[in-house]
Design an enzyme around this catalytic site. Structure first.
Site, PDB file in Angstrom:
ATOM      1  N   ASP A 145      -9.243   5.750   9.184  1.00  0.00           N
ATOM      2  CA  ASP A 145      -9.915   4.711   8.589  1.00  0.00           C
ATOM      3  C   ASP A 145     -10.127   3.541   9.428  1.00  0.00           C
ATOM      4  OD1 ASP A 145     -11.588   3.634   6.619  1.00  0.00           O
ATOM      5  OD2 ASP A 145      -9.849   2.253   6.069  1.00  0.00           O
ATOM      6  N   GLU A 157     -12.788  -0.893  17.241  1.00  0.00           N
ATOM      7  CA  GLU A 157     -13.921  -0.834  16.186  1.00  0.00           C
ATOM      8  C   GLU A 157     -15.145  -1.758  16.595  1.00  0.00           C
ATOM      9  OE1 GLU A 157     -12.173  -1.319  12.552  1.00  0.00           O
ATOM     10  OE2 GLU A 157     -10.623  -0.027  12.855  1.00  0.00           O
ATOM     11  N   ALA A 208     -10.454  -0.806   1.808  1.00  0.00           N
ATOM     12  CA  ALA A 208     -10.378  -1.883   0.594  1.00  0.00           C
ATOM     13  C   ALA A 208     -11.715  -1.802   0.027  1.00  0.00           C
ATOM     14  CB  ALA A 208     -10.056  -3.104   1.356  1.00  0.00           C
ATOM     15  N   ASP A 245      10.939   2.447   6.139  1.00  0.00           N
ATOM     16  CA  ASP A 245      10.685   1.196   6.223  1.00  0.00           C
ATOM     17  C   ASP A 245      11.827   0.327   6.702  1.00  0.00           C
ATOM     18  OD1 ASP A 245       8.263  -1.014   4.641  1.00  0.00           O
ATOM     19  OD2 ASP A 245      10.079  -1.772   5.747  1.00  0.00           O
ATOM     20  N   ARG A 247      -3.470  -0.020  10.816  1.00  0.00           N
ATOM     21  CA  ARG A 247      -4.152  -0.792  12.034  1.00  0.00           C
ATOM     22  C   ARG A 247      -4.604   0.396  13.161  1.00  0.00           C
ATOM     23  NH1 ARG A 247      -3.972  -6.450  12.244  1.00  0.00           N
ATOM     24  NH2 ARG A 247      -3.673  -6.921  10.090  1.00  0.00           N
ATOM     25  N   HIS A 255     -13.360   2.061   8.356  1.00  0.00           N
ATOM     26  CA  HIS A 255     -12.477   0.575   7.957  1.00  0.00           C
ATOM     27  C   HIS A 255     -12.886   0.490   6.565  1.00  0.00           C
ATOM     28  CE1 HIS A 255      -9.824  -2.332   9.538  1.00  0.00           C
ATOM     29  NE2 HIS A 255      -9.552  -2.293   8.354  1.00  0.00           N
ATOM     30  N   ILE A 262       0.776  -1.292  -0.046  1.00  0.00           N
ATOM     31  CA  ILE A 262       0.062  -0.039  -0.073  1.00  0.00           C
ATOM     32  C   ILE A 262       0.786   1.370   0.052  1.00  0.00           C
ATOM     33  CG2 ILE A 262      -1.676   1.439   1.284  1.00  0.00           C
ATOM     34  CD1 ILE A 262      -2.758  -1.610   2.423  1.00  0.00           C
TER      35      ILE A 262
HETATM   36  N1  LIG Z   1      -7.971   0.339   5.661  1.00  0.00           N
HETATM   37  C1  LIG Z   1      -8.239  -0.874   5.241  1.00  0.00           C
HETATM   38  O1  LIG Z   1      -9.120  -1.245   4.804  1.00  0.00           O
HETATM   39  C2  LIG Z   1      -6.960  -1.921   4.885  1.00  0.00           C
HETATM   40  C3  LIG Z   1      -7.004  -2.659   3.790  1.00  0.00           C
HETATM   41  C4  LIG Z   1      -5.889  -3.269   3.464  1.00  0.00           C
HETATM   42  C5  LIG Z   1      -4.771  -3.317   4.291  1.00  0.00           C
HETATM   43  N2  LIG Z   1      -4.797  -2.666   5.404  1.00  0.00           N
HETATM   44  C6  LIG Z   1      -3.713  -2.496   6.283  1.00  0.00           C
HETATM   45  O2  LIG Z   1      -2.512  -1.838   5.930  1.00  0.00           O
HETATM   46  C7  LIG Z   1      -1.250  -2.096   6.247  1.00  0.00           C
HETATM   47  C8  LIG Z   1      -0.386  -2.345   5.180  1.00  0.00           C
HETATM   48  O3  LIG Z   1      -0.601  -3.362   4.258  1.00  0.00           O
HETATM   49  P1  LIG Z   1       0.092  -3.579   3.192  1.00  0.00           P
HETATM   50  O4  LIG Z   1      -0.678  -4.569   2.246  1.00  0.00           O
HETATM   51  O5  LIG Z   1       0.877  -2.722   2.387  1.00  0.00           O
HETATM   52  O6  LIG Z   1       1.028  -4.598   4.170  1.00  0.00           O
HETATM   53  P2  LIG Z   1       2.706  -4.866   3.529  1.00  0.00           P
HETATM   54  O7  LIG Z   1       3.109  -6.340   4.379  1.00  0.00           O
HETATM   55  O8  LIG Z   1       2.893  -5.152   1.895  1.00  0.00           O
HETATM   56  O9  LIG Z   1       3.754  -3.814   3.991  1.00  0.00           O
HETATM   57  C9  LIG Z   1       3.666  -3.496   5.101  1.00  0.00           C
HETATM   58  C10 LIG Z   1       5.346  -2.868   5.447  1.00  0.00           C
HETATM   59  O10 LIG Z   1       5.496  -2.367   6.551  1.00  0.00           O
HETATM   60  C11 LIG Z   1       6.836  -2.443   6.749  1.00  0.00           C
HETATM   61  N3  LIG Z   1       6.997  -2.479   8.498  1.00  0.00           N
HETATM   62  C12 LIG Z   1       6.939  -3.344   9.282  1.00  0.00           C
HETATM   63  N4  LIG Z   1       6.966  -2.594  10.692  1.00  0.00           N
HETATM   64  C13 LIG Z   1       7.443  -1.480  10.229  1.00  0.00           C
HETATM   65  C14 LIG Z   1       8.052  -0.325  11.034  1.00  0.00           C
HETATM   66  N5  LIG Z   1       8.004  -0.544  12.395  1.00  0.00           N
HETATM   67  N6  LIG Z   1       8.119   0.923  10.645  1.00  0.00           N
HETATM   68  C15 LIG Z   1       7.896   0.967   9.304  1.00  0.00           C
HETATM   69  N7  LIG Z   1       7.448  -0.042   8.390  1.00  0.00           N
HETATM   70  C16 LIG Z   1       7.349  -1.189   8.983  1.00  0.00           C
HETATM   71  C17 LIG Z   1       7.028  -3.741   6.293  1.00  0.00           C
HETATM   72  O11 LIG Z   1       8.557  -3.919   6.036  1.00  0.00           O
HETATM   73  C18 LIG Z   1       6.223  -3.759   5.124  1.00  0.00           C
HETATM   74  O12 LIG Z   1       7.194  -3.428   3.879  1.00  0.00           O
HETATM   75  C19 LIG Z   1      -1.453  -3.529   7.139  1.00  0.00           C
HETATM   76  O13 LIG Z   1      -1.869  -3.300   8.337  1.00  0.00           O
HETATM   77  C20 LIG Z   1      -2.969  -3.772   6.535  1.00  0.00           C
HETATM   78  O14 LIG Z   1      -3.742  -4.857   7.465  1.00  0.00           O
HETATM   79  C21 LIG Z   1      -5.844  -1.683   5.645  1.00  0.00           C
END
Ligand SMILES: NC(=O)c1ccc[n+]([C@@H]2O[C@H](COP(=O)([O-])OP(=O)(O)OC[C@H]3O[C@@H](n4cnc5c(N)ncnc54)[C@H](O)[C@@H]3O)[C@@H](O)[C@H]2O)c1
Length: 321
Positions: A268, A273, A294, A177, A244, A291, A158
């Site tokens: 979001d 929640e 997606a 990251d 999150r 939320h 994302i």
């Molecule tokens: N709002 C929504 O409806 C919705 C939808 C989909 C995903 N999400 C959430 O979005 C978040 C990201 O999803 P994604 O698909 O990009 O995941 P992803 O695994 O592709 O990316 C997450 C990144 O965070 C990095 N990371 C881990 N710990 C870290 C830290 N302390 N500091 C900085 N970076 C760190 C990881 O190295 C990774 O590259 C997840 O928590 C997921 O649950 C929310």
């Protein structure tokens, strides 16, 4: 007959794909309490869920015919994944299908906050006739996104989608990251049939906090932004959390908005929640969504296609069936 229960639904495009491959797909919603009996009675071998249905040890133990648990979307908090795998059940999900939708929601919040759309939409119905000019005065100090710096914390799927949109909008990108040092993003300007690559090298956490006009979180969880980190941010920064709940401490966020340290926040996701925090929901500097990061038609379709293809592929590999 290969039978699937899609208990939290599936877009019709996925149902059709599965049916063409010989699966019988039921989208009848079964309550959590009735799930075990229904799976066993109807002999379902694949269970498709989103976030509502919980697939815990009790179901895994009581449904020996279950071969695949498929999660439409990313998070698997509702599934006992390791336990299922130990029992020989395949667990699959669609981690990338909704990334672009979440990234667009980040910009929806940013556009909203930078031009006061969220609060204007709350005020106009009640004050738009009698106090039009006063409202106009309140919302004159909007800012543009182009030319500003966006800080991205968590540069995974994302985070990188957010960066692509930001680059196309002529923004400067700072990303942090701990596990990604650089990433080459392909910016596809399909309207003019042109694409190009941009390399984004990540910087330190402190650099993102100190030098960004907007900061958006895309990490798997944790408590990253507290009072201390907010103090390091630019005065008047805007923060977004669509990752999150709890990644930004809500209490510290409210304090920073009330003290004018931060100019706005887009949320979001929430520590709890549904959120009981009325101060967050009613705050004039907060743009809120329930939320729905997606939740787009396009993401649902991509999820359904990807999930169906994975189920068909996984099922064909299961020689025991
Ligand atoms: N709002 C929504 O409806 C919705 C939808 C989909 C995903 N999400 C959430 O979005 C978040 C990201 O999803 P994604 O698909 O990009 O995941 P992803 O695994 O592709 O990316 C997450 C990144 O965070 C990095 N990371 C881990 N710990 C870290 C830290 N302390 N500091 C900085 N970076 C760190 C990881 O190295 C990774 O590259 C997840 O928590 C997921 O649950 C929310």
């Amino acid at each position: 007959m290969k039978k699937i229960l899609a208990n939290d639904g599936i877009d019709k495009i996925g149902k059709e794909l599965l049916e063409k491959s010989g699966f019988n797909v039921s989208t009848e919603k079964i309550t959590q309490e009735q799930l075990i009996d229904e799976i066993n009675e109807k002999n379902y071998t694949v269970l498709i869920v989103r976030s509502a249905t919980k697939v815990r040890k009790d179901i895994i133990d009581a449904c020996p015919n279950l071969k695949i648990i498929a999660r439409g979307g990313v998070g698997m908090d509702n599934i006992d994944v390791e336990y299922a795998k130990q029992k020989g059940i395949q667990v699959i999900n669609t981690p990338a299908a909704s990334s672009h939708s979440v990234a667009e929601l980040v910009f929806a919040h940013l556009f909203s906050l930078s031009r006061f759309l969220h609060i204007s939409n709350r005020d106009m119905p009640t004050k738009g006739s009698s106090q039009f000019n006063e409202l106009k005065k309140n919302y004159t100090n909007g800012i543009e996104l182009s030319g500003k710096t966006i800080g991205i914390i968590g540069f995974g799927r994302i985070g990188q989608e957010v960066a692509k949109i930001a680059v196309a909008m002529q923004m400067k990108v700072l990303a942090y990251d701990p596990y990604v040092t650089s990433s080459v993003l392909n910016i596809n300007l399909s309207a003019i049939d042109h694409s190009f690559d941009v390399e984004i090298k990540t910087v330190s956490f402190e650099e993102v906090l100190k030098s960004s006009d907007f900061i958006t979180m895309h990490v798997p969880g944790g408590s990253l932004i507290t009072k201390k980190e907010i103090q390091m941010m630019r005065n008047g920064a805007i923060v977004i959390n669509a990752s999150r709940g709890g990644v930004i401490q809500e209490k510290d966020l409210l304090e920073a908005l009330n003290s004018e340290k931060l100019a706005g926040a887009g949320l979001d996701v929430f520590e709890k929640e549904p959120t009981p925090m009325k101060e967050l929901l009613n705050h004039p500097k907060i743009s809120v969504t329930p939320h729905t990061g997606a939740a787009t038609i396009e993401a649902q379709q991509r999820i359904a296609i990807e999930l169906s293809e994975k189920i068909i592929q996984t099922y064909s590999k299961l020689s025991v069936l």
